[in-house]
Write a protein that holds these residues in place. Structure first.
Motif, PDB file in Angstrom:
ATOM      1  N   GLY A 109       0.824  -1.201   0.000  1.00 45.65           N
ATOM      2  CA  GLY A 109       0.000   0.000   0.000  1.00 45.65           C
ATOM      3  C   GLY A 109       0.856   1.248   0.000  1.00 45.65           C
ATOM      4  N   THR A 110       0.210   2.384   0.144  1.00 42.61           N
ATOM      5  CA  THR A 110       0.932   3.658   0.067  1.00 42.61           C
ATOM      6  C   THR A 110       1.897   3.841   1.239  1.00 42.61           C
ATOM      7  OG1 THR A 110      -0.935   4.732   1.179  1.00 42.61           O
ATOM      8  CG2 THR A 110      -0.911   4.787  -1.225  1.00 42.61           C
ATOM      9  N   ALA A 111       1.517   3.371   2.418  1.00 41.95           N
ATOM     10  CA  ALA A 111       2.402   3.506   3.582  1.00 41.95           C
ATOM     11  C   ALA A 111       3.675   2.698   3.390  1.00 41.95           C
ATOM     12  CB  ALA A 111       1.680   3.071   4.852  1.00 41.95           C
ATOM     13  N   ALA A 112       3.552   1.491   2.850  1.00 44.77           N
ATOM     14  CA  ALA A 112       4.735   0.654   2.612  1.00 44.77           C
ATOM     15  C   ALA A 112       5.661   1.299   1.590  1.00 44.77           C
ATOM     16  CB  ALA A 112       4.302  -0.727   2.140  1.00 44.77           C
ATOM     17  N   LYS A 113       5.088   1.954   0.594  1.00 41.04           N
ATOM     18  CA  LYS A 113       5.912   2.649  -0.403  1.00 41.04           C
ATOM     19  C   LYS A 113       6.686   3.798   0.243  1.00 41.04           C
ATOM     20  CE  LYS A 113       2.844   1.563  -4.269  1.00 41.04           C
ATOM     21  NZ  LYS A 113       1.877   2.114  -5.259  1.00 41.04           N
ATOM     22  N   LEU A 114       6.024   4.526   1.144  1.00 45.07           N
ATOM     23  CA  LEU A 114       6.693   5.619   1.840  1.00 45.07           C
ATOM     24  C   LEU A 114       7.810   5.089   2.739  1.00 45.07           C
ATOM     25  CD1 LEU A 114       6.984   8.570   2.659  1.00 45.07           C
ATOM     26  CD2 LEU A 114       5.111   8.250   4.294  1.00 45.07           C
ATOM     27  N   LEU A 115       7.548   3.979   3.408  1.00 45.28           N
ATOM     28  CA  LEU A 115       8.572   3.380   4.259  1.00 45.28           C
ATOM     29  C   LEU A 115       9.795   2.986   3.436  1.00 45.28           C
ATOM     30  CD1 LEU A 115       9.290   2.506   7.130  1.00 45.28           C
ATOM     31  CD2 LEU A 115       8.233   0.285   6.640  1.00 45.28           C
ATOM     32  N   LYS A 116       9.568   2.522   2.222  1.00 41.86           N
ATOM     33  CA  LYS A 116      10.683   2.177   1.334  1.00 41.86           C
ATOM     34  C   LYS A 116      11.510   3.408   0.980  1.00 41.86           C
ATOM     35  CE  LYS A 116       9.137  -2.037  -1.000  1.00 41.86           C
ATOM     36  NZ  LYS A 116       8.789  -2.642  -2.308  1.00 41.86           N
ATOM     37  N   LEU A 167      11.762  14.419   4.126  1.00 43.95           N
ATOM     38  CA  LEU A 167      10.707  13.426   3.920  1.00 43.95           C
ATOM     39  C   LEU A 167       9.760  13.380   5.119  1.00 43.95           C
ATOM     40  CD1 LEU A 167       9.847  11.452   1.735  1.00 43.95           C
ATOM     41  CD2 LEU A 167      11.260   9.695   2.814  1.00 43.95           C
ATOM     42  N   LEU A 168      10.316  13.551   6.320  1.00 37.94           N
ATOM     43  CA  LEU A 168       9.463  13.629   7.515  1.00 37.94           C
ATOM     44  C   LEU A 168       8.544  14.840   7.444  1.00 37.94           C
ATOM     45  CD1 LEU A 168      11.982  12.722  10.377  1.00 37.94           C
ATOM     46  CD2 LEU A 168       9.981  11.385   9.686  1.00 37.94           C
ATOM     47  N   GLN A 169       9.086  15.973   7.058  1.00 37.26           N
ATOM     48  CA  GLN A 169       8.274  17.189   6.959  1.00 37.26           C
ATOM     49  C   GLN A 169       7.172  17.040   5.929  1.00 37.26           C
ATOM     50  OE1 GLN A 169      11.360  20.279   6.344  1.00 37.26           O
ATOM     51  NE2 GLN A 169      10.578  21.233   8.218  1.00 37.26           N
ATOM     52  N   ALA A 170       7.493  16.412   4.799  1.00 39.46           N
ATOM     53  CA  ALA A 170       6.512  16.259   3.724  1.00 39.46           C
ATOM     54  C   ALA A 170       5.402  15.275   4.084  1.00 39.46           C
ATOM     55  CB  ALA A 170       7.216  15.809   2.445  1.00 39.46           C
ATOM     56  N   ASN A 171       5.667  14.394   5.060  1.00 44.32           N
ATOM     57  CA  ASN A 171       4.687  13.366   5.450  1.00 44.32           C
ATOM     58  C   ASN A 171       4.472  13.395   6.962  1.00 44.32           C
ATOM     59  OD1 ASN A 171       4.439  11.606   2.787  1.00 44.32           O
ATOM     60  ND2 ASN A 171       6.608  12.112   3.065  1.00 44.32           N
ATOM     61  N   ALA A 172       4.443  14.604   7.509  1.00 45.49           N
ATOM     62  CA  ALA A 172       4.480  14.784   8.963  1.00 45.49           C
ATOM     63  C   ALA A 172       3.290  14.177   9.684  1.00 45.49           C
ATOM     64  CB  ALA A 172       4.589  16.273   9.305  1.00 45.49           C
ATOM     65  N   ASP A 173       2.165  14.021   9.025  1.00 47.83           N
ATOM     66  CA  ASP A 173       0.988  13.509   9.714  1.00 47.83           C
ATOM     67  C   ASP A 173       0.696  12.049   9.374  1.00 47.83           C
ATOM     68  OD1 ASP A 173      -0.806  14.285  11.705  1.00 47.83           O
ATOM     69  OD2 ASP A 173      -2.447  14.525  10.289  1.00 47.83           O
ATOM     70  N   SER A 174       1.706  11.353   8.885  1.00 51.59           N
ATOM     71  CA  SER A 174       1.506   9.955   8.510  1.00 51.59           C
ATOM     72  C   SER A 174       1.967   9.010   9.612  1.00 51.59           C
ATOM     73  CB  SER A 174       2.283   9.639   7.226  1.00 51.59           C
ATOM     74  OG  SER A 174       3.680   9.640   7.477  1.00 51.59           O
ATOM     75  N   TYR A 175       1.378   7.842   9.626  1.00 52.12           N
ATOM     76  CA  TYR A 175       1.805   6.776  10.534  1.00 52.12           C
ATOM     77  C   TYR A 175       3.280   6.447  10.316  1.00 52.12           C
ATOM     78  CZ  TYR A 175       2.204   2.022  12.449  1.00 52.12           C
ATOM     79  OH  TYR A 175       2.613   0.912  13.140  1.00 52.12           O
ATOM     80  N   VAL A 176       3.696   6.407   9.067  1.00 52.41           N
ATOM     81  CA  VAL A 176       5.061   6.008   8.740  1.00 52.41           C
ATOM     82  C   VAL A 176       6.077   6.974   9.332  1.00 52.41           C
ATOM     83  CG1 VAL A 176       6.705   5.667   6.845  1.00 52.41           C
ATOM     84  CG2 VAL A 176       4.394   4.746   6.677  1.00 52.41           C
ATOM     85  N   ALA A 177       5.786   8.283   9.315  1.00 53.38           N
ATOM     86  CA  ALA A 177       6.711   9.257   9.893  1.00 53.38           C
ATOM     87  C   ALA A 177       6.936   8.960  11.372  1.00 53.38           C
ATOM     88  CB  ALA A 177       6.170  10.669   9.704  1.00 53.38           C
ATOM     89  N   LYS A 202      -0.710  16.199  14.372  1.00 53.09           N
ATOM     90  CA  LYS A 202      -1.548  15.658  15.441  1.00 53.09           C
ATOM     91  C   LYS A 202      -1.923  14.200  15.182  1.00 53.09           C
ATOM     92  CE  LYS A 202      -5.841  16.533  17.997  1.00 53.09           C
ATOM     93  NZ  LYS A 202      -7.028  17.425  18.119  1.00 53.09           N
ATOM     94  N   GLY A 203      -2.254  13.894  13.929  1.00 52.98           N
ATOM     95  CA  GLY A 203      -2.646  12.521  13.602  1.00 52.98           C
ATOM     96  C   GLY A 203      -1.516  11.541  13.843  1.00 52.98           C
ATOM     97  N   ALA A 204      -0.306  11.895  13.432  1.00 55.87           N
ATOM     98  CA  ALA A 204       0.847  11.017  13.627  1.00 55.87           C
ATOM     99  C   ALA A 204       1.171  10.858  15.107  1.00 55.87           C
ATOM    100  CB  ALA A 204       2.061  11.575  12.881  1.00 55.87           C
TER     101      ALA A 204
END
Length: 366
Positions: A109-116, A167-177, A202-204
């Motif tokens: 999924g999208t989260a796994a792609k971000l983790l990569k 990359l953290l800043q760009a995806n700051a509210d994601s589980y992966v971050a 907040k979500g992350a």
């Protein structure tokens, strides 16, 4: 019991998956292994809760469910089989193939792609690090060449930090971050960890790994001089249990180590000398082993002459309660306590520790 090389045999593939899916499906085939049950177990720095389980029938299994937030890091665990299969579970479809030689997971999924993407930054730095070292070792070794290589390494490291930060800043509210930050928090200094945590939305921060980071930062505030050290319940090599707070002494040196850690083992002779020097003045050492193998731990205790108080929960460095409570990153690690179990000092080198004990025991004689 069969042993399954799941982590080493892990292969990620990509399936065409439907978008907008509000649940996950994990189907799989098991060949060459005797197991009757499979479980999805949370593995993201919270409780190791079982999220789903299913019987393995005729070599097949099916797990379905939904996740609050739509993503969790998990381990796929099979009854009676050593090892586990880690992956990022999302609301998508997965197919798993498991044999005694390894395992393969198809589905992403999208989260796994971000983790990569985060993983790629780390791999690029490791590749550059290897290249620079190989280049240095292949030429004439001299101070100028060493300085140049060190500058290259420093620049490569700073570049990896910069890319990770972006990359953290760009995806700051994601589980992966939150998950990526939590993966490295054990070895982080408080200020660095806090700065990364402050990047999160907040979500992350409300995810399981986000809450684990917040809890670690809270513990940092309690692991300072003057605060009471966390209590530990540990097993002795003979199987009896004791508590850290229950060990009587004017001064307690809590020593985190492992029989598999060469730096710890090399340090032990100096620690033995320190113990016999300061034991008459009220020092007791409490060694907290982060081993998981009781035999290896007991053998090291005997071989290295560790005649002080030894304890372990035999959960290994990642699962040990001691690691979590004391935020132990690199080994060895020291915490010096007084007779009331208050922290006197932490993160000392052996030389600093020797100087601190000399200072404390001199004061006690006045």
């Amino acid at each position: 019991m069969k042993t399954l090389g799941l982590t080493l045999g892990l292969i990620f593939g990509l399936l065409s998956v439907s978008r907008g899916q509000d649940s996950y499906t994990v189907s799989g085939r098991v060949r060459g292994l005797q197991t009757g049950k499979v479980c999805l177990v949370a593995a993201d720095f919270g409780k190791a809760d079982t999220l789903a389980s299913a019987a393995v029938e005729n070599g097949g299994f099916l797990l379905t469910g939904s996740l609050p937030g739509g993503v969790r890091a998990v381990n796929l665990v099979f009854d009676g089989v050593e090892g586990q299969l880690p992956f990022l579970l999302e609301h998508t479809t997965y197919q798993v193939s498991v044999t005694a030689q390894g395992a393969a997971v198809e589905g992403e999924g999208t989260a796994a792609k971000l983790l990569k993407e985060f993983g790629r930054i780390g791999r690029d730095y490791a590749t550059e690090q290897h290249r620079i070292r190989a280049e240095y070792e292949s030429g004439e070794a001299n101070d100028a060449r060493l300085r140049a290589s060190q500058t290259q390494l420093d620049n490569a490291y700073r570049e990896s930090v910069r890319k990770t930060h972006e990359l953290l800043q760009a995806n700051a509210d994601s589980y992966v971050a939150a998950y990526v930050i939590a993966l490295g928090m054990a070895g982080e200094e408080e200020a660095v960890l806090r700065a990364k945590y402050d990047l999160l939305g907040k979500g992350a921060k409300n995810t399981v790994p986000g809450k684990a980071i917040a809890l670690a930062l809270e513990r940092y505030g309690k692991l300072v001089a003057g605060e009471e050290a966390p209590n530990l319940t540990l097993s002795k090599p003979d199987g009896n249990t004791f508590t850290l707070h229950g060990v009587p002494a004017k001064w307690k040196l809590v020593y985190f180590w492992s029989s598999e850690n060469p730096v710890s083992r090399q340090l032990t002779p100096e620690l033995v000398r320190l113990y016999y020097q300061y034991r008459p003045k009220g020092l007791e050492i409490v060694s907290v082993s982060l081993d998981s193998n009781r035999f290896a731990w007991r053998k090291a205790v005997g071989m290295d002459g560790m005649t002080w108080t030894n304890g372990s929960d035999l959960q290994g460095p990642d699962a040990s309660e001691a690691t979590r409570l004391y935020l132990v990153g690199e080994l060895p690690a020291f915490f010096l306590l007084d007779g009331e179990n208050k922290i006197v000092a932490r993160d000392l080198s052996l030389d600093d520790l020797r100087a601190k004990l000399a200072e404390l025991t001199k004061k006690k004689r006045k």
